[in-house]
Design an enzyme around this catalytic site. Structure first.
Site, PDB file in Angstrom:
ATOM      1  CE  LYS A 111      -4.237  -1.798  -0.080  1.00 43.34           C
ATOM      2  NZ  LYS A 111      -4.683  -1.741  -0.731  1.00 43.34           N
ATOM      3  CE  LYS A 194      -4.449  -9.100  -4.889  1.00 46.98           C
ATOM      4  NZ  LYS A 194      -5.127  -9.118  -3.894  1.00 46.98           N
ATOM      5  CE  LYS A 197     -13.277  -6.830  -3.930  1.00 45.95           C
ATOM      6  NZ  LYS A 197     -13.273  -7.128  -2.770  1.00 45.95           N
TER       7      LYS A 197
HETATM    8  P1  TYM Z   1     -10.827  -9.323  -0.287  1.00 46.20           P
HETATM    9  O1  TYM Z   1     -12.039  -8.198  -0.012  1.00 46.20           O
HETATM   10  O2  TYM Z   1      -9.245  -8.304  -1.530  1.00 46.20           O
HETATM   11  O3  TYM Z   1     -10.724 -10.678  -1.174  1.00 46.20           O
HETATM   12  C1  TYM Z   1     -11.991 -10.885  -0.301  1.00 46.20           C
HETATM   13  C2  TYM Z   1     -12.144 -12.509  -0.272  1.00 46.20           C
HETATM   14  O4  TYM Z   1     -11.394 -13.096  -2.091  1.00 46.20           O
HETATM   15  C3  TYM Z   1     -10.189 -13.472  -2.066  1.00 46.20           C
HETATM   16  N1  TYM Z   1      -9.366 -13.175  -3.185  1.00 46.20           N
HETATM   17  C4  TYM Z   1      -8.876 -13.403  -4.606  1.00 46.20           C
HETATM   18  N2  TYM Z   1      -8.231 -15.176  -4.035  1.00 46.20           N
HETATM   19  C5  TYM Z   1      -8.244 -15.731  -5.246  1.00 46.20           C
HETATM   20  N3  TYM Z   1      -7.355 -15.051  -5.991  1.00 46.20           N
HETATM   21  C6  TYM Z   1      -7.526 -13.245  -5.873  1.00 46.20           C
HETATM   22  N4  TYM Z   1      -7.526 -12.851  -7.487  1.00 46.20           N
HETATM   23  C7  TYM Z   1      -8.308 -12.894  -4.790  1.00 46.20           C
HETATM   24  N5  TYM Z   1      -8.920 -11.693  -4.758  1.00 46.20           N
HETATM   25  C8  TYM Z   1      -9.648 -11.854  -4.130  1.00 46.20           C
HETATM   26  C9  TYM Z   1      -8.959 -13.076  -0.920  1.00 46.20           C
HETATM   27  O5  TYM Z   1      -9.020 -14.133  -0.252  1.00 46.20           O
HETATM   28  C10 TYM Z   1     -10.702 -12.716   0.254  1.00 46.20           C
HETATM   29  O6  TYM Z   1     -11.008 -14.401   0.603  1.00 46.20           O
HETATM   30  N6  TYM Z   1      -9.036  -8.303   4.253  1.00 46.20           N
HETATM   31  C11 TYM Z   1     -10.437  -8.972   3.486  1.00 46.20           C
HETATM   32  C12 TYM Z   1     -12.017  -8.855   3.883  1.00 46.20           C
HETATM   33  C13 TYM Z   1     -12.006  -9.206   5.442  1.00 46.20           C
HETATM   34  C14 TYM Z   1     -11.368 -10.587   5.785  1.00 46.20           C
HETATM   35  C15 TYM Z   1     -12.037 -10.369   7.046  1.00 46.20           C
HETATM   36  C16 TYM Z   1     -11.521 -11.369   5.116  1.00 46.20           C
HETATM   37  C17 TYM Z   1     -12.074  -8.048   6.171  1.00 46.20           C
HETATM   38  N7  TYM Z   1     -12.082  -9.281   7.460  1.00 46.20           N
HETATM   39  C18 TYM Z   1     -11.322 -11.656   7.650  1.00 46.20           C
HETATM   40  C19 TYM Z   1     -11.870 -12.965   5.834  1.00 46.20           C
HETATM   41  C20 TYM Z   1     -11.630 -13.136   7.523  1.00 46.20           C
HETATM   42  C21 TYM Z   1      -9.895  -8.266   2.027  1.00 46.20           C
HETATM   43  O7  TYM Z   1      -9.758  -7.659   2.049  1.00 46.20           O
HETATM   44  O8  TYM Z   1     -10.813  -9.042   1.331  1.00 46.20           O
END
Ligand code: TYM
Length: 329
Positions: A111, A194, A197
């Site tokens: 970041k 990867k 978003k």
């Molecule tokens: P976020 O919103 O970026 O993504 C949500 C979920 O999608 C998975 N993901 C992916 N998996 C495989 N390949 C990809 N290219 C890919 N992009 C996203 C992420 O691994 C995630 O599981 N910090 C987290 C949200 C969060 C969270 C938590 C998750 C907040 N608290 C507690 C689990 C438990 C996040 O920003 O995910």
């Protein structure tokens, strides 16, 4: 019964990475475990969304969750900011999280590199809030993609530290989960890294067919193999990986063969991939729109979810306060 929890930021729509990395696993698990799925709208504040967009972003992700098959009658679905106990636990956990370890987190370092103009304290303590999300329900399984592995490691560390400091065996140590296989990392269409978003390289469940075709046709490749059976460079490997996720094994085998004998035409591969993605996403897109427009239903889901989540969260917070030494007068 074991408890499963996962979350997703309300920063943008659901893309194929979110689906295959996390949501698909939730859906499979909801009937066998005590499941909590939530929308991380507090985490989304790290990127400073405009007040006029915040609510709609949450509504979109909520509709997408449900459209993907997460059943609010079975699992507890809620919005993070509806459960104030999470923020309170986050504050308490922050007292035992150290600046050095937070600064060394890969996602934080990334970041700093990507948005040097907005390195806020929320980003630094992001893993602490994530830990609070998970341990507030004492979850032991957390279905996530590969990119969240380190955040999960930090969550385990903070939970373990709490147990150690107060000499209790209170919090369960959460594990990342993907049915015994490696965590998934769905690649983007821009050649490296990867699908994400913030990366702007994603295919979203809500994308119209014409948008999907355009995105896939623009995906980065190379000039094609010159030697039979050569190793695929990353951008090409990524396309094959997407093909494996989205297409029939026969289709994958056909293009593998074409790559290996150097007859491959990437245009054909992309056309096929785009059509297979469209076939996969279309039913989801239709369902998302239906749910998104049903305000009465969504309001019921959210209220019900918040009540159920708060029941479990307030019990944990009460017990944590006692362990820390707070007493009532
Ligand atoms: P976020 O919103 O970026 O993504 C949500 C979920 O999608 C998975 N993901 C992916 N998996 C495989 N390949 C990809 N290219 C890919 N992009 C996203 C992420 O691994 C995630 O599981 N910090 C987290 C949200 C969060 C969270 C938590 C998750 C907040 N608290 C507690 C689990 C438990 C996040 O920003 O995910």
């Amino acid at each position: 019964m074991e408890t499963v929890l996962s979350g997703i930021r309300s920063t943008g729509n659901l893309h194929l990475g979110n689906y295959f990395g996390a949501v698909r696993n939730f859906v499979k698990m909801q009937h066998e475990y005590n499941c909590y799925f939530f929308i991380a709208d507090l985490h989304s504040l790290t990127t400073h969304p405009k007040p006029e967009n915040l609510h709609d972003n949450i509504r979109k992700v909520l509709s997408e969750y449900i459209a993907c098959g997460i059943d609010p009658e079975v699992a507890t679905i809620y919005i993070q900011s509806d459960v104030p106990e999470i923020s309170q636990l986050y504050l308490l956990l922050n007292m035992n999280a150290y600046i050095g370890e937070l600064e060394r987190t890969t996602t934080f370092k990334e970041k700093i590199r990507k948005q040097p103009e907005n390195v806020n304290a929320g980003l630094l303590t992001y893993p602490v809030l994530m830990c609070a999300d998970i341990i507030i329900h004492n979850a032991n399984k957390v279905p996530v993609g590969k990119d969240q592995e380190q955040n999960l490691e930090m969550a385990r560390k903070f939970a373990k530290r709490f147990n150690h400091i107060y000499n209790v065996d209170y919090f369960t140590l959460p594990e990342p989960f993907n049915f015994g296989s490696d965590l998934v990392k769905v690649p983007g269409l821009d050649g490296t890294g990867k699908m994400g978003k913030s990366e702007g390289n994603g295919i979203y469940l809500i994308d119209e067919p014409s948008v999907i075709r355009k995105k896939v046709m623009r995906a980065v490749t190379d000039a094609g193999p010159e030697q039979p059976n050569s190793t695929k460079p990353e951008p090409v490997q990524n396309l094959f990986y997407l093909l494996e996720l989205m297409s029939e094994p026969d289709t994958v085998a056909h293009f593998e063969q074409a790559y290996n004998d150097c007859s491959i035409r990437y245009g054909d591969l992309k056309k096929q991939l785009a059509e297979d993605i469209i076939q996969f996403t279309t039913p989801y897109r239709e369902r998302i729109l239906e749910i998104y427009n049903d305000s009465e239903y969504l309001s019921k889901v959210v209220k019900n979810g918040a009540n159920r989540a708060r029941e479990s969260a307030s019990k944990t917070l009460r017990e944590v306060r006692e362990i820390i030494g707070y007493k009532s007068f």
